[in-house]
Write a protein that holds these residues in place. Structure first.
Motif, PDB file in Angstrom:
ATOM      1  N   SER A  12       0.817  -1.203   0.000  1.00 56.20           N
ATOM      2  CA  SER A  12       0.000   0.000   0.000  1.00 56.20           C
ATOM      3  C   SER A  12       0.856   1.259   0.000  1.00 56.20           C
ATOM      4  N   LYS A  13       1.920   1.279   0.822  1.00 55.71           N
ATOM      5  CA  LYS A  13       2.732   2.481   0.946  1.00 55.71           C
ATOM      6  C   LYS A  13       3.678   2.675  -0.238  1.00 55.71           C
ATOM      7  N   ILE A  14       4.207   1.585  -0.773  1.00 51.38           N
ATOM      8  CA  ILE A  14       5.200   1.700  -1.839  1.00 51.38           C
ATOM      9  C   ILE A  14       4.547   1.712  -3.220  1.00 51.38           C
ATOM     10  N   LEU A  15       3.531   0.867  -3.398  1.00 51.75           N
ATOM     11  CA  LEU A  15       2.909   0.713  -4.714  1.00 51.75           C
ATOM     12  C   LEU A  15       1.549   1.389  -4.827  1.00 51.75           C
ATOM     13  N   GLY A  16       0.982   1.792  -3.691  1.00 51.50           N
ATOM     14  CA  GLY A  16      -0.326   2.414  -3.742  1.00 51.50           C
ATOM     15  C   GLY A  16      -1.456   1.443  -4.015  1.00 51.50           C
ATOM     16  N   ARG A  17      -1.219   0.169  -3.780  1.00 50.06           N
ATOM     17  CA  ARG A  17      -2.244  -0.852  -3.981  1.00 50.06           C
ATOM     18  C   ARG A  17      -1.944  -2.041  -3.092  1.00 50.06           C
ATOM     19  N   GLU A  18      -2.895  -2.945  -2.962  1.00 49.92           N
ATOM     20  CA  GLU A  18      -2.670  -4.178  -2.221  1.00 49.92           C
ATOM     21  C   GLU A  18      -2.047  -5.217  -3.145  1.00 49.92           C
ATOM     22  N   PRO A  19      -1.360  -6.225  -2.601  1.00 48.61           N
ATOM     23  CA  PRO A  19      -0.789  -7.255  -3.471  1.00 48.61           C
ATOM     24  C   PRO A  19      -1.892  -8.045  -4.165  1.00 48.61           C
ATOM     25  N   THR A  20      -1.603  -8.516  -5.375  1.00 51.88           N
ATOM     26  CA  THR A  20      -2.528  -9.419  -6.042  1.00 51.88           C
ATOM     27  C   THR A  20      -2.523 -10.753  -5.302  1.00 51.88           C
ATOM     28  N   ASP A  21      -3.474 -11.608  -5.606  1.00 53.18           N
ATOM     29  CA  ASP A  21      -3.537 -12.907  -4.932  1.00 53.18           C
ATOM     30  C   ASP A  21      -2.262 -13.710  -5.159  1.00 53.18           C
ATOM     31  N   LYS A  22      -1.720 -13.657  -6.371  1.00 57.96           N
ATOM     32  CA  LYS A  22      -0.503 -14.419  -6.670  1.00 57.96           C
ATOM     33  C   LYS A  22       0.707 -13.815  -5.958  1.00 57.96           C
ATOM     34  N   GLU A  23       0.790 -12.475  -5.931  1.00 59.92           N
ATOM     35  CA  GLU A  23       1.898 -11.829  -5.218  1.00 59.92           C
ATOM     36  C   GLU A  23       1.836 -12.164  -3.734  1.00 59.92           C
ATOM     37  N   ARG A  24       0.652 -12.035  -3.150  1.00 59.10           N
ATOM     38  CA  ARG A  24       0.504 -12.319  -1.719  1.00 59.10           C
ATOM     39  C   ARG A  24       0.866 -13.766  -1.414  1.00 59.10           C
ATOM     40  N   LEU A  25       0.417 -14.696  -2.260  1.00 52.86           N
ATOM     41  CA  LEU A  25       0.706 -16.113  -2.041  1.00 52.86           C
ATOM     42  C   LEU A  25       2.204 -16.383  -2.082  1.00 52.86           C
ATOM     43  N   ALA A  26       2.904 -15.825  -3.081  1.00 48.24           N
ATOM     44  CA  ALA A  26       4.343 -16.072  -3.233  1.00 48.24           C
ATOM     45  C   ALA A  26       5.136 -15.459  -2.082  1.00 48.24           C
ATOM     46  N   PHE A  27       4.851 -14.196  -1.755  1.00 47.40           N
ATOM     47  CA  PHE A  27       5.583 -13.529  -0.681  1.00 47.40           C
ATOM     48  C   PHE A  27       5.307 -14.194   0.662  1.00 47.40           C
ATOM     49  N   GLU A  28       4.033 -14.472   0.951  1.00 47.26           N
ATOM     50  CA  GLU A  28       3.681 -15.045   2.238  1.00 47.26           C
ATOM     51  C   GLU A  28       4.280 -16.436   2.408  1.00 47.26           C
ATOM     52  N   PHE A  29       4.281 -17.241   1.339  1.00 44.81           N
ATOM     53  CA  PHE A  29       4.835 -18.589   1.392  1.00 44.81           C
ATOM     54  C   PHE A  29       6.335 -18.549   1.694  1.00 44.81           C
ATOM     55  N   ASP A  30       7.062 -17.656   1.016  1.00 37.76           N
ATOM     56  CA  ASP A  30       8.513 -17.562   1.224  1.00 37.76           C
ATOM     57  C   ASP A  30       8.844 -17.003   2.607  1.00 37.76           C
ATOM     58  N   LEU A  31       8.066 -16.044   3.082  1.00 39.99           N
ATOM     59  CA  LEU A  31       8.303 -15.487   4.417  1.00 39.99           C
ATOM     60  C   LEU A  31       8.058 -16.543   5.495  1.00 39.99           C
ATOM     61  N   ARG A  32       7.011 -17.344   5.316  1.00 44.37           N
ATOM     62  CA  ARG A  32       6.687 -18.365   6.303  1.00 44.37           C
ATOM     63  C   ARG A  32       7.762 -19.454   6.348  1.00 44.37           C
ATOM     64  N   ARG A  33       8.328 -19.788   5.183  1.00 44.07           N
ATOM     65  CA  ARG A  33       9.371 -20.817   5.135  1.00 44.07           C
ATOM     66  C   ARG A  33      10.740 -20.278   5.540  1.00 44.07           C
ATOM     67  N   GLY A  34      10.893 -18.967   5.567  1.00 47.31           N
ATOM     68  CA  GLY A  34      12.185 -18.383   5.909  1.00 47.31           C
ATOM     69  C   GLY A  34      13.140 -18.283   4.743  1.00 47.31           C
ATOM     70  N   THR A  35      12.656 -18.495   3.517  1.00 47.81           N
ATOM     71  CA  THR A  35      13.536 -18.381   2.345  1.00 47.81           C
ATOM     72  C   THR A  35      13.615 -16.943   1.828  1.00 47.81           C
ATOM     73  N   ARG A  36      12.797 -16.070   2.380  1.00 45.25           N
ATOM     74  CA  ARG A  36      12.834 -14.654   2.038  1.00 45.25           C
ATOM     75  C   ARG A  36      12.646 -13.858   3.327  1.00 45.25           C
ATOM     76  N   THR A  37      13.540 -12.902   3.573  1.00 43.03           N
ATOM     77  CA  THR A  37      13.410 -12.063   4.761  1.00 43.03           C
ATOM     78  C   THR A  37      12.511 -10.869   4.457  1.00 43.03           C
ATOM     79  N   ARG A  38      12.069 -10.203   5.517  1.00 38.19           N
ATOM     80  CA  ARG A  38      11.261  -9.007   5.304  1.00 38.19           C
ATOM     81  C   ARG A  38      12.062  -7.916   4.592  1.00 38.19           C
ATOM     82  N   GLU A  39      13.365  -7.820   4.893  1.00 32.89           N
ATOM     83  CA  GLU A  39      14.206  -6.838   4.217  1.00 32.89           C
ATOM     84  C   GLU A  39      14.226  -7.099   2.717  1.00 32.89           C
TER      85      GLU A  39
END
Length: 305
Positions: free
Chosen positions: A95-122
């Motif tokens: 919302s702050k950087i792109l001015g929109r919410e993530p698409t379903d596919k973006e949210r799924l990919a980011f959330e999956f990687d964050l939960r597994r620890g293969t992608r950090t928040r940074e």
């Protein structure tokens, strides 16, 4: 506490039943928190909805100062948001950087990687900035962690990466050139400046009231800097010069120049000063247009002997 749980907890504290605060209203308040609304304002709204509240609720303003939404992402501001909810973190960052919410596919990919620890928040913040740049937005990231190593190739979306406007002398002294006259060939103008169209008249510029130029919204090395100014303008003409950081929340230097001027303004850039920007404004003095000849406006980092 996650936004939904926060709203439910305070609704319970104020004894709000479903008839007092329905599911849609709870969702709207939780979404307001995710969008950056101060939580004290939400508490006031819940308190006002309680049937037990009879007195007038005053405006709460002491805690509501916050940085406006823009595309300049200080990583720590994003990674610390909703530490227990990756979904809230992603929605806030998009919302702050792109001015929109993530698409379903973006949210799924980011959330999956964050939960597994293969992608950090940074890394997620940097990648969201990358999406913004891919979509044609001006977007940069920075961090307060000076020890954070840049990985591999230079990342041009990092706010300390400055193109041709930055030069170095033989002693390694940094000079950031905004505008500099080059005898016989016009002016050297920094590549990251928003500016008025140049209308050359009598070896100077005809300019209109308002912003003359502003930029570059990049982060500079902490330390002592001086703003070097050399310009000629009519005696009754005025230029306002302001050096700011963090989207204008921190004013580092501010001065109004009347008539011709040559000199230096000293300023101190601290580690927390990110996205530095020099703003030069033509003050309206009653003339439709003004004339100014800028010989040099630049910033030089002072090197200790």
């Amino acid at each position: 506490m996650p936004a939904d749980a926060f709203v439910d907890a305070w609704a319970s504290a104020f004894n709000l039943a479903e008839t007092d605060l329905n599911a849609d209203q709870r969702h709207n308040l939780a979404q307001a928190i995710r969008d950056g609304t101060n939580r004290m304002k939400v508490i006031d709204a819940l308190r006002a909805a309680s049937p037990q509240t009879n007195e007038k609720i005053g405006d709460f303003s002491a805690q509501v100062v916050r940085r406006p939404a823009d595309q300049f992402a200080l990583i720590e501001n994003f990674t610390r948001f909703a530490p227990d909810s990756d979904v809230a973190f992603l929605r806030y960052s998009f919302s702050k950087i792109l001015g929109r919410e993530p698409t379903d596919k973006e949210r799924l990919a980011f959330e999956f990687d964050l939960r597994r620890g293969t992608r950090t928040r940074e890394q997620a913040v940097k990648q969201i900035v990358g999406i913004a740049r891919r979509d044609g937005r001006i977007s940069l990231w920075d961090t307060l962690d000076e020890t954070d190593p840049l990985s591999g190739e230079v990342d041009n979306s990092e706010a300390r990466t400055i193109p041709a406007g930055l030069s170095y002398d033989l002693n390694g002294q940094e000079t950031l050139i905004f505008v500099r006259e080059v005898p016989g060939s016009g002016w050297m103008i920094g590549p990251d400046l928003l500016r008025q169209p140049i209308n050359v008249v009598d070896d100077g510029w005809k300019v209109s009231p308002g912003w003359l130029f502003a930029g570059p919204k990049r982060s500079l090395q902490a330390g002592s800097w001086r703003v070097q100014i050399d310009l000629i303008q009519e005696l009754n003409a005025k230029l306002a010069i302001q050096l700011v950081a963090n989207s204008g929340l921190d004013i580092l230097q501010e001065v109004t120049i009347a008539g011709a001027f040559a000199g230096n303004l000293a300023t101190e850039i601290r580690p927390e000063h990110r996205f530095v920007e020099l703003r030069v404004k033509v003050i309206d003095t009653g003339n439709e247009v003004s004339w100014v000849r800028i010989r040099d406006i630049s910033m030089i980092r002072e090197v200790k002997p």
